[in-house]
Enzyme design. Structure first.
Site: not given
Lengths: 292, 292, 292, 292
Positions: B171, B239
């Site tokens: 991811k 992030k």
């Protein structure tokens, strides 16, 4: 427009002139290394001895040269385009050059009474072969209209972008975006690999998501194998990054990601990869594999 | 697997649990702000008072939290998952977290006899609503097999990637690539605009070429208008860039383009754009428009 | 060498010609805006109406222009240096220009029989005023030797670097290093500030360590106050970064930190800070203070 | 304060404890590899078997560990500092760690009744040997005052910066600035070399100008020769860059030049240079010399 001159038979120019031949156009070709003309001749092309000779013979001449220096020398040097250009002559430069170069050529040609259209393309070897280029034209609108049958053979879509220089600029913006994307892709592949993931699975995942695109799909499997057959040579991509950054400089646009990408392409050049495909920038990220 | 728990009803979690409901699953939902459950209840969901209560009730529970801190607290805090997890209970964490966080959760759950699967997704709001996510699962293979009917509802494709942490890593690699691409795209749009080209034409040209992709097509027109409705909030993208860079740091992979992109996202955060869509990084390139 | 011509009275040129006057040289000055000559005249300078007039009058002429375009136009335009240069005439160009510009000027002057020395300097307003410049000369060695008494007044040290172009190149390398250092310094100051540290204490700490240097000491206190009185204008620093990166491009040297620094300077230009001191790049890091 | 404990005898710790011994302090040393203590013993040191044993014996104990993990394990692991710390015991951690690590140690020690001071230093091997460090203390003010006689031996100047964490933060800011400067310097040296200039002349020019600094003067000649004897290991410098960037991330400070520098240090690590001096980042710029 049945008789067309064609100057420059590199990877792109060769594919494009072949397409013109196979669609029934009569094409007179010229290349600095004349032997490159042989294959075209086999398919029906005539050879012009010099750029000037091609212009003299043809009402419409297309040029597809490798860089601004080549584009300029074909026009301005001895036996160049300028010696024969004039009223009733049309010159379409499809090379990727900066706007300044394009303007210089435009002024020289129009001041002699010729018509000028710049028409750089988006797409490299494969689209050139398939007649699937995207053509970014600017300059003389009437010449654009006259050239549409040719553009229909060479490309899947053409745009008329206004004044001379705009085609060059659009091309640079597209290639800059593509160059940064290639770096993003390379970093992703190497990060996957070094993190213990299967890079091929990354390609599969990417191909299913919002950023799936033909370039990743086509070049990814080769990149994983460290294979970079030159469709768009890295040194030309780096040249375009440089020119795009210079365009940003003129217009006070800071582009930190393009700048980082450009340095990666320069690094690749310094590693001797300039003549490979621009996807070889992958090696700048991956190159320490063996030494880590 | 007809009875499913679902923890976390943010943009993603809400869309996903709605899909489960509309495909006939019984769903027990929980969210830190319980009022977010109301709409789901209207569509047939039951509410669990705490994560522990949801686990107790359901054999299978899915979590979709906003960040590693939230993913950890739902498991480890009072009334959390750990209090009821155990033999015969299954926990599927679909949040995007780093591998370390995922491992911590995995260890806690398996040490209590529960089964764990991490299954972060590629795709944001729209794919979540359309059941078109790409699911990157890793951990307990038997649980992956059992969860396939659920994954078929939530996504268009799922991958089983091996050991816990690999889903998280994949991811991050995907989102890092996407984040750098978004910066490349933003720089292209601004450069076009400031150079006197029509940015909409740039979008048209890009959409015809080798780098055409759904993200450019979907977000480009909004970006040109300076509109950034949050599908994937910029602060979450940043992030992920940060975590991907940290993963590169661990594995000695230098990624200069991702690093430059990360700084642009940080700049955007400092401009107060963290809650907008990550395409708002466009403003970091464009923001000096008025002052140039 | 008592009679010296001096072309260009910007920040640097004015300080330098003042020093020559105060050390007893007879100086004939010229500036595009002639009114800039007035103060020099008060201190004993004579005014030349055009660059050509200055060359005609003086055996030795020094030029200190703001950029390559100005350096070229003073030589090649009407009433320019070339009209009067010739055997027995000496031209010392102390402007910061790229090697190509310097070569072009050198060739024009030597082809007319004149002697040429490029002699760009390291140091800005204050060292210029104090006669503490560092002079990077290249070209005609005999002219370098003859110019030493002048260089002794203007600078604390001069180097002879060989062929024309090398002075320009050395200058670019120095300024590139300085430009990146200024960015490093700016980022440090802002990070200290936003992390709750006293930026003045940072300056104190830095001044005691291995990286203590006059630039940090001199500019730091002003930067903390957001004050950037122009000693070396930011737009000129950015020009030098650009030229240094171009030099790297020619020689296949990837310089990612200089490239990132250059983009920061471009960002500063886009914020309207081009005429302030180059330390104003600090604002590109700090500028989001109010909106965070 | 005649009796002092000293934990950690790496490059820095060894030089510091030697200085304490030679200034008449009684020192009890400990190092994970106990054989590193031998040379200190020859100069009069006593050996403590464990960190706990050192704390038990000494009222004041100084730690100088290589990274946050080491700093934490010395305190929290079996036979660690915590087992003997308590009322009347003082612990001064001079390691370079992040603020979070420092706070964790501070809380553990103060909750047991001990006093804590963080006191990271600016300066590497040579200043450590010469007692010329700059000490950045924060935490218990009374302990700072008591430790001044020790700091006077170890350093040329000490600062008290307020609450725990500020010493660590200041250190990171200084090292980040230094790390970017080292990259700027490396790029300058390589650009000079590849452009046909003498790199040694560049050093001479730099040393005369506004950016002259001890680091350039000391390390430059070695770098030109490709020699990087480790004063401050590259992997530690990269760790500090990473931590400084993380501090910027927390405070929404975008630092593109530090980010580019960090990637260069990571590249150097991937080339196997992590244990050399941080000036070895020069190789990332220069490394393609042979292949260009």
């Amino acid at each position: 427009m049945e008789e067309i001159g064609f100057l420059g038979l590199g990877i792109m120019g060769k594919a494009m002139s072949m397409n013109l031949l196979s669609h029934g156009f009569k094409v007179t070709v010229w290349n600095r290394t004349l032997s490159r003309c042989d294959e075209l001749v086999k398919h029906g092309a005539t050879v012009g001895e010099t750029p000037a000779a091609v212009i003299k013979k043809c009402k419409y001449t297309i040029a597809m040269l490798s860089d601004p220096a080549a584009a300029l020398s074909v026009v301005f040097e001895k036996d160049g385009v300028l010696e024969q250009i004039g009223s009733g002559k049309n010159y379409i430069d499809m090379s990727t050059v900066d706007a300044e170069t394009s303007s210089k050529i435009s002024e020289a040609i129009t001041s002699k009474g010729g018509y000028f259209l710049e028409a750089p393309v988006s797409g490299s070897k494969k689209p050139a072969e398939d007649g699937q280029l995207v053509i970014l034209a600017a300059g003389e609108k009437a010449l654009y209209d006259a050239a549409l049958p040719v553009f229909d053979v060479l490309g899947k879509k053409s745009f008329f972008l206004g004044q001379v220089g705009n085609g060059a600029k659009m091309k640079l913006v597209v290639n800059m975006t593509m160059g940064s994307m290639m770096n993003a892709f390379s970093e992703g592949i190497v990060l996957a690999d070094k993190s213990g993931l299967n890079p091929q699975t990354l390609l599969d995942v990417l191909d299913l998501g919002a950023i799936a695109n033909p370039m990743f799909k086509m070049k990814g499997p080769f990149m994983i194998q460290g294979s970079y057959p030159p469709a768009f040579p890295l040194k030309h991509q780096q040249k375009d990054m440089r020119l795009a950054l210079a365009l940003g400089d003129e217009n006070s646009v800071a582009m930190p990601v393009a700048a980082a990408s450009n340095e990666a392409f320069k690094k690749a050049r310094s590693m001797g990869l300039g003549d490979l495909d621009f996807s070889a920038v992958h090696e700048t990220v991956a190159s320490s594999k063996s030494s880590s």
